[in-house]
Design an enzyme around this catalytic site. Structure first.
Site, short mmCIF file in Angstrom:
data_model
loop_
_atom_site.label_atom_id
_atom_site.label_comp_id
_atom_site.label_asym_id
_atom_site.label_seq_id
_atom_site.Cartn_x
_atom_site.Cartn_y
_atom_site.Cartn_z
N HIS A 183 1.43 -13.14 5.68
CA HIS A 183 0.86 -11.58 5.49
C HIS A 183 2.08 -10.76 6.04
O HIS A 183 2.84 -11.01 7.12
CB HIS A 183 -0.44 -11.40 6.47
N HIS A 217 18.06 5.23 -1.46
CA HIS A 217 18.39 3.87 -1.78
C HIS A 217 19.23 3.22 -0.68
O HIS A 217 19.16 1.83 -0.67
CB HIS A 217 19.40 4.11 -3.16
N TYR A 267 18.23 1.10 -10.35
CA TYR A 267 17.17 1.26 -9.33
C TYR A 267 15.87 0.59 -9.88
O TYR A 267 14.81 0.80 -9.12
CB TYR A 267 16.81 2.64 -9.10
N ALA A 268 16.01 -0.43 -10.66
CA ALA A 268 14.70 -1.12 -10.88
C ALA A 268 14.82 -2.46 -9.97
O ALA A 268 15.10 -3.66 -10.21
CB ALA A 268 15.06 -1.95 -12.57
#
Length: 131
Positions: free
Chosen positions: A20, A98, A120-121
Site C-alpha cells: 500500500h 516536472h 511528459y509521458a
C-alpha cells in the site's frame, strides 16, 4: 513458463512486491532515473514498447490508489493527459511541476522505462489495496 500476466521477470517481481502506497513510475525514454532507484528497462527502439503498452499491462495487475503527473503534460501533450484520464477513471491524479516529479521518482520502488518518445509521458502510480 508463466502463461498469464507480466512475463518480464524484473517487472513481475516488483509488481508482486508492491505494498500500500508504494510508488511505481512508468516513464518515457528520456526521463532521468535517479541513481539507486531500480530501473526496469523495456525500451527497444523509439516507440517500442509504448507508454500505453506498459501502462495497460501494469494496470491489469495492480490496484492503483492515486497517481502523479507533471503539470506540463496537460499543455505540452494533451493527448497523453486525456488518454491517461480515460485509463485511470475515478483515480485522483495530482499535478506537480516536472522538476518536482523528477525528484519524486527517487522514492519509487522502480522506474519502468519504455520506448515512448512523447514529451511528459510519465506517471507515478501509487499502489492501493484490493480490500
Amino acid at each position: 513458463m508463466k502463461k498469464i500476466g507480466t512475463l518480464n521477470q524484473p517487472l513481475s517481481a516488483v509488481l508482486a512486491g508492491l505494498g500500500h502506497l508504494d510508488q511505481l513510475v512508468i516513464a518515457d525514454a528520456g526521463l532521468p532515473i535517479p541513481e539507486g532507484t531500480a530501473r526496469i528497462d523495456l525500451a527497444l527502439k523509439a516507440g517500442v514498447p509504448s507508454f500505453w503498452d506498459a501502462l495497460e499491462v501494469i494496470l491489469e495487475e495492480i490496484q492503483v490508489e492515486s497517481a502523479v503527473i507533471a503539470e506540463e503534460m496537460v499543455s505540452t501533450s494533451p493527448q497523453v493527459y486525456n488518454k491517461l484520464l480515460e485509463m485511470l477513471p475515478d483515480i485522483p491524479i495530482e499535478r506537480v511541476p516536472h522538476a518536482s516529479f523528477k525528484n519524486l521518482t527517487a522514492s519509487a520502488r522502480a522506474v519502468v522505462r519504455t520506448g515512448e518518445f512523447t514529451p511528459y509521458a510519465n506517471v507515478i502510480l501509487k499502489a492501493g489495496v484490493v480490500f
